[in-house]
Design an enzyme around this catalytic site. Structure first.
Site, PDB file in Angstrom:
ATOM      1  N   SER B 128       0.813  -1.220   0.000  1.00 51.49           N
ATOM      2  CA  SER B 128       0.000   0.000   0.000  1.00 51.49           C
ATOM      3  C   SER B 128       0.839   1.259   0.000  1.00 51.49           C
ATOM      4  CB  SER B 128      -0.902   0.035   1.235  1.00 51.49           C
ATOM      5  OG  SER B 128      -1.851  -0.986   1.186  1.00 51.49           O
ATOM      6  N   GLU B 244      -2.868 -20.288  -3.310  1.00 51.67           N
ATOM      7  CA  GLU B 244      -2.968 -20.912  -2.000  1.00 51.67           C
ATOM      8  C   GLU B 244      -3.019 -19.899  -0.865  1.00 51.67           C
ATOM      9  OE1 GLU B 244      -0.257 -23.908  -1.100  1.00 51.67           O
ATOM     10  OE2 GLU B 244      -0.726 -25.126  -2.827  1.00 51.67           O
ATOM     11  N   ASN B 362     -12.798  -6.312   2.548  1.00 55.48           N
ATOM     12  CA  ASN B 362     -13.898  -7.222   2.254  1.00 55.48           C
ATOM     13  C   ASN B 362     -14.840  -6.648   1.195  1.00 55.48           C
ATOM     14  OD1 ASN B 362     -12.676  -8.813   4.103  1.00 55.48           O
ATOM     15  ND2 ASN B 362     -14.459  -9.050   5.444  1.00 55.48           N
ATOM     16  N   GLU B 363     -14.852  -5.324   1.064  1.00 54.02           N
ATOM     17  CA  GLU B 363     -15.686  -4.724   0.012  1.00 54.02           C
ATOM     18  C   GLU B 363     -15.134  -5.110  -1.362  1.00 54.02           C
ATOM     19  OE1 GLU B 363     -14.989  -3.226   2.967  1.00 54.02           O
ATOM     20  OE2 GLU B 363     -17.087  -3.542   3.490  1.00 54.02           O
TER      21      GLU B 363
END
Lengths: 331, 381
Positions: B128, B244, B362-363
């Site tokens: 990030s 994975e 999660n969005e």
């Protein structure tokens, strides 16, 4: 360890899926709701030809042995197709008579159930996970009732009550009278096993219902356009559907594990999650279809109306949660 | 459809259990998010490695045992059931190592993997940037060609444990004028103590100083630390996020152990008449089981040659939201004691709150589920 259906198991499910897919089940459901049971009886015979009902009876009585994994995969397909009738209850009667081990009774009823000659329905004592109502007793050839005292009778079905799902009819079998078939602790023990199977198969049916609702809704939001775009491109719509898929995908392995063990905690966990996932799929389907989802005309209603009763049949979420924690609940 | 363990797997389980019983520290190590705890956890990694338990699924030449996913899952189950310490090397092991195994040269694997396995080199991720979070491809930190390597400049942030770690990996812009933002990116590794690197710790919600931002001012990276072809960084980074990693970032063993502790707490001080709380404890038990079984099914699909792809997004949303619900239930069972910072559940609860954000919010995961698994059309985020 290979925790996936075998090729043979997948083939069996596919066979049922294709049979049901071309059987115009929605029309069968609508007829069933109107009290016309003929098309439902006819479909039952065709299902029997696949060997579905043989999966709930021992080989000695024309069955294939009690094979919960195969039977569960089959019941997912019944749910997906929206199959009406006392499917769980007929299989449960078959399990009850198999477990009871009374040869005369088994001979009298099991071959007919395996061959799909008739429906049967039943009620079990509350302790075995049953409720007070026998499903679709008006369409069944036999209505069995096991009492709290461990008596198994062929009961008169009693007055028929309407369900919120017009394709389900409820009746309260007469508490007394009818032919006494068996009595004693063996009946109570067999009833406990039967209750678990009924719960397992209802969980399987729920999973299929939920998958059908999701598939129909995904199809709808791709073609329904508003604001110049398919509504399925909007994040609020996507996320509801993602959550629906999530609930179904994490319910499925619980169903498989429950079918492998038929242990009370495993079966309760599967029923809890499959039932909740199906009901959640129904609520998502209803919302995302908008007003047309609230109509009887749309076939979606056939699954929408099933989701709630099936979520609660043979073990409400609350009863299932209690079962999951039974070994560790503080006294 | 089968859930029975082979005799060989059972023997592996027994061996792991016996080793853990002998070696897991009797009292918890200090938090791995502190300098002191970081060092203690690094020593624990060395202990694991000495008996080849640190990276069981890796090839033996790099310090592993070359076992399959089923064995790894079994090891993880035993590991967390034994109450063993958190894994300070987890970002290297679960994010960088799969990339190296798929895309690096033999020389790079031989050089980088063994010291990662032993804890001698601990890795931090540098994905990030202040202006590139969910929209990671819009990143602007750059790598400029120089003799024998690249010069990194720019700023990375939200880098877990970078304040204590040795090296970092990430993607950098090497082709500034590409038509699409995810082109012209290059995957590389750099030394957090190299000249030109400044690491500034950021205090987290849990009070720990292990989060950090990384400032880079013409930091030299030799060519040997570029993974894959320059310009292919996005493809390389994404190929392992959907692989994975979805399965190995958070193993079911971790949640089975936590659900076990929650059940014990309910048994010890639950009020049977409080069915609202009982229901949530039951949901935690069922959720851990569902996650475990989902993973067994995924492992079977991998063994049959299937790929996880977007399914890892289902996994990520599930465990991160499950983790919060589990910890909130524990806090509710504790009542007034929930607030105590020294309580067994307090720190893991605060940590769980970060789950829906890290490793891809999660969005974003729900968008991926809707678009790639359900086939819904792309739209504006």
């Amino acid at each position: 360890m290979r925790f996936l259906p075998t090729d043979e198991q997948s083939d069996f499910a596919r066979t049922l899926r294709s049979l049901l897919g071309s059987a115009q089940v929605p029309a069968v459901v609508r007829a069933w709701s109107d009290g016309e049971h003929g098309p439902g009886h006819e479909l039952r015979s065709r299902l029997a030809a696949t060997g579905l009902f043989a999966l709930a009876a021992p080989e000695a009585y024309e069955g294939a042995g009690l094979l919960a994994p195969e039977l569960s995969l089959g019941f997912v397909e019944l749910g997906r197709a929206g199959m009406p009738g006392p499917v769980v209850e007929s299989a449960a009667v078959s399990v009850l008579l198999s477990e009871l081990g009374d040869e005369a009774l088994a001979k009298r009823f099991l071959p007919g159930l395996v061959a799909g000659e008739a429906w049967a329905t039943l009620t079990l004592p509350g302790g075995s996970g049953g409720g007070p109502y026998a499903l679709d007793a008006d369409a069944a050839a036999h209505c069995f009732a096991v009492s709290d005292a461990g008596e198994l009778r062929l009961a008169a079905p009693g007055e028929v009550l309407r369900s919120t799902d017009p394709a389900r009819r409820l009746s309260r079998p007469a508490a007394a009278g009818g032919e006494l078939l068996a009595a004693g602790p063996a009946v109570t023990r067999a009833a406990a096993v039967t209750g678990r199977w009924a719960r397992l198969l209802t969980a399987a049916q729920c999973l299929g219902v939920g998958e059908a609702l999701l598939a129909r809704t995904v199809g709808y939001v791709k073609q329904r356009t508003q604001f110049g775009a398919p509504i399925g491109s909007f994040q609020a719509v996507k996320h509801r559907l993602a959550d629906t898929l999530l609930a179904l995908e994490f319910a499925r392995p619980l169903l498989w594990a429950a079918a492998l063990s038929t242990a009370p905690g495993d079966v309760a966990a599967a029923k809890l999650r499959c039932g909740e996932a199906a009901y959640r799929a129904a609520m998502t389907a209803l919302r995302l279809h908008g007003a047309v989802g609230y109509t009887e005309e749309l076939d979606l209603s056939l699954w929408l109306r099933k989701a709630r009763p099936l979520r609660d049949a043979w073990g409400t979420p609350s009863a299932c949660r209690a079962e999951v924690l039974r070994p560790v609940t503080p006294g | 459809m089968d859930l029975t363990e082979t005799a060989e797997t059972a023997a592996f389980r027994a061996e792991a259990r016996a080793w853990l019983a002998d070696h897991v520290p009797s009292s918890p190590l200090p938090s791995l998010e502190t300098r002191e705890g970081f060092a203690a956890h690094r020593a624990w990694e060395a202990r694991l490695h000495a008996d080849r338990w640190s990276v069981v699924s890796w090839p033996e030449e790099y310090g592993g045992r070359g076992v399959d996913l089923v064995h790894w899952l079994v090891f993880e189950e035993e590991y967390w059931a034994a109450g063993a310490p958190g894994r300070v090397s987890q970002n290297g092991i679960s994010l960088l190592a799969p990339t190296l195994l798929d895309h690096a040269t033999a020389e790079q694997r031989a050089r980088v993997l063994p010291p990662m396995a032993s804890g001698e080199v601990i890795w931090a991720q540098a994905w990030s940037e202040p202006e590139a979070g969910s929209d990671l491809a819009s990143l602007t930190s750059r790598a400029v060609r120089t003799e024998g390597g690249w010069l990194l400049s720019g700023q990375k942030t939200w880098s877990s444990r970078a304040a204590f770690a040795d090296r970092a990996f990430g993607i950098f812009r090497t082709g500034p004028d590409t038509p699409k933002p995810h082109q012209g990116l290059t995957y590389l590794m750099f030394d957090l103590r190299a000249p030109g690197v400044t690491v500034r710790p950021i205090g987290r919600l849990d009070g720990k100083p292990a989060f950090a931002e990384i400032f880079l001012d013409e930091v030299f990276v030799p060519d040997q630390d570029v993974i894959g072809e320059p310009g292919q960084g996005w493809r390389i980074a994404m190929s392992t996020t959907g692989n994975e990693r979805g399965l190995t970032l958070r193993s079911p063993g971790r949640f089975l152990a936590a659900a076990g502790r929650l059940t014990a707490l309910w048994h010890a001080q639950g009020e049977p008449a409080d069915t609202a709380l009982r229901d949530r404890v039951a949901d935690a038990v069922v959720g851990a089981r569902a996650y475990e079984l989902f993973t067994w099914a995924a492992a079977a699909r991998f063994a049959a040659g299937g790929a996880a792809g977007a399914e890892s997004s289902l996994n990520k949303v599930f465990w991160s939201e499950y983790d919060i619900a589990l910890h909130e239930t524990a806090l509710d069972l504790l009542g007034a004691d929930a607030e105590r910072a020294d309580g067994e559940w307090a720190e893991p609860w605060i940590f769980s709150l970060a789950g829906p954000v890290y490793a891809g919010t999660n969005e974003i995961q729900r968008d991926i589920i809707a678009e790639r698994l359900l086939g819904l059309p792309k739209g504006r985020r």
